[in-house]
Write a protein that holds these residues in place. Structure first.
Motif, mmCIF file in Angstrom:
data_model
loop_
_atom_site.group_PDB
_atom_site.id
_atom_site.type_symbol
_atom_site.label_atom_id
_atom_site.label_comp_id
_atom_site.label_asym_id
_atom_site.label_seq_id
_atom_site.Cartn_x
_atom_site.Cartn_y
_atom_site.Cartn_z
ATOM 1 N N GLY A 25 43.289 34.775 42.079
ATOM 2 C CA GLY A 25 42.724 35.951 42.741
ATOM 3 C C GLY A 25 43.658 36.556 43.768
ATOM 4 N N ALA A 26 44.469 35.733 44.408
ATOM 5 C CA ALA A 26 45.432 36.256 45.384
ATOM 6 C C ALA A 26 46.381 37.244 44.717
ATOM 7 N N TRP A 27 46.740 36.962 43.459
ATOM 8 C CA TRP A 27 47.609 37.890 42.722
ATOM 9 C C TRP A 27 46.937 39.252 42.576
ATOM 10 N N GLU A 28 45.625 39.267 42.362
ATOM 11 C CA GLU A 28 44.902 40.534 42.211
ATOM 12 C C GLU A 28 44.716 41.248 43.544
ATOM 13 N N ILE A 29 44.402 40.496 44.574
ATOM 14 C CA ILE A 29 44.109 41.090 45.886
ATOM 15 C C ILE A 29 45.382 41.474 46.641
ATOM 16 N N ALA A 30 46.343 40.539 46.723
ATOM 17 C CA ALA A 30 47.550 40.756 47.529
ATOM 18 C C ALA A 30 48.757 41.202 46.700
#
Length: 180
Positions: free
Chosen positions: A55-60
């Protein structure tokens, strides 16, 4: 959104994926591998951690990579850029499964991740948050050219964990890479 895939001599660094769960869960349950990473957790918690990293890849637009051994396709560990909300700085962190420890994979992957953080993400400083008793990670940080910048604080739920920020500037990293 496309996500980078980095290749080193022996490794593939790519965004975490569902097929990583077995390796991620085994790593997360290993008390040796998790000694300085919050302690071992069961498969259900490991799944949530995998989802957080994906999810960090999607958000950040970045997060730690899953590290895959090129020769076998085995999941080696996770490492790379990490800076969740409240983190003390732009970090390149690492963790490899016990069966891959001592093979230089953390160093090989961390070099690629440092290059990525500096050259692609444009980070001007890169840190590694390391417990003072974690001698293996301290040696790796030193091998990368990082130095102890002093104590720092992590956000909850790690606020009571004693860590130092080891790091260097992008200029120091580039100078070190150019000298090789």
């Amino acid at each position: 959104m496309t996500h980078p895939v980095l290749f080193t001599e022996r490794l593939i660094l790519r965004r975490p994926a569902p097929e990583d769960l077995d390796g991620w869960a085994a790593f997360s349950a290993d008390p040796v591998a998790m000694e300085h990473l919050g302690g071992p957790v069961d498969r259900s918690v490991a799944w949530r951690h995998l989802c957080i990293m994906a999810g960090a890849w999607e958000i950040a637009g970045y997060g730690m990579f899953s590290v895959i051994e090129r020769a076998t396709g085995k999941w080696v560990g996770r490492l790379g850029p990490w800076m969740p909300e409240g983190w003390p700085g732009t970090e390149v962190g690492w963790g490899v499964a016990s069966e891959f420890a001592g093979k230089g994979y953390a160093h090989e992957g961390a070099v690629a991740a440092m290059d990525y953080a500096v050259e692609i993400l444009g980070w001007t400083t890169v840190i590694h948050t390391i417990a003072p008793e974690n001698s293996r990670s301290i040696r790796l940080a030193q091998r990368l050219g990082s130095y102890n910048m002093g104590p720092t604080k992590l956000p909850a739920p790690y606020a009571d964990v004693t860590v130092d920020a080891w790091g260097q500037t992008a200029a120091e990293w580039r100078a070190r890479r150019a000298a090789k």
